[in-house]
Design a protein around this motif. Structure first.
Motif, PDB file in Angstrom:
ATOM      1  N   ASP A 135     -36.084 -41.479  52.886  1.00  6.82           N
ATOM      2  CA  ASP A 135     -36.150 -40.039  53.110  1.00  6.82           C
ATOM      3  C   ASP A 135     -36.046 -39.295  51.777  1.00  6.82           C
ATOM      4  N   SER A 136     -36.020 -37.992  51.828  1.00  8.94           N
ATOM      5  CA  SER A 136     -35.999 -37.192  50.599  1.00  8.94           C
ATOM      6  C   SER A 136     -34.685 -37.307  49.835  1.00  8.94           C
ATOM      7  N   ASP A 184     -39.392 -35.078  56.875  1.00  7.80           N
ATOM      8  CA  ASP A 184     -39.937 -35.973  55.842  1.00  7.80           C
ATOM      9  C   ASP A 184     -41.051 -36.839  56.410  1.00  7.80           C
TER      10      ASP A 184
END
Length: 103
Positions: free
Chosen positions: A52-53, A89
């Motif tokens: 994920d980010s 995301d």
């Protein structure tokens, strides 16, 4: 839904994202994966994690011809309610490149 995916959507050349929360007790991720395998699509990218980010494991994904299946870590049946950042995301990456994993 499998015949609709096979006959209508995939034959139109559309790229499909199917996703599951990995703790979904209503429609388990393993059951969804098993159904997708019944379509008999060619695997383009084998089961691997995506980040994920925040650079944490967001879930796992497998890419087929015309279809991407992804799980979202620690998400239940309504993925965006359980994991909004990871859902965003996943969706935004798929919309930008038709992939969940960014290389």
């Amino acid at each position: 839904m499998l015949p609709i995916y096979k006959q209508s959507i995939l034959n139109q050349g559309l790229n499909v994202l199917i996703y599951s929360g990995d703790v979904d007790s209503v429609v388990p991720a393993t059951a969804t994966r098993r159904c997708i395998q019944e379509l008999g699509l060619k695997i383009k990218s084998k089961w691997q994690h995506w980040t994920d980010s925040k650079k944490q494991i967001g879930g796992y994904t497998e890419e087929y011809a015309g279809l991407t299946y992804a799980t979202v870590r620690n998400a239940g049946h309504e993925v965006p309610s359980f994991q909004p950042m990871r859902a965003y995301d996943m969706f935004s990456r798929f919309l930008k490149s038709n992939h969940v994993v960014v290389k």
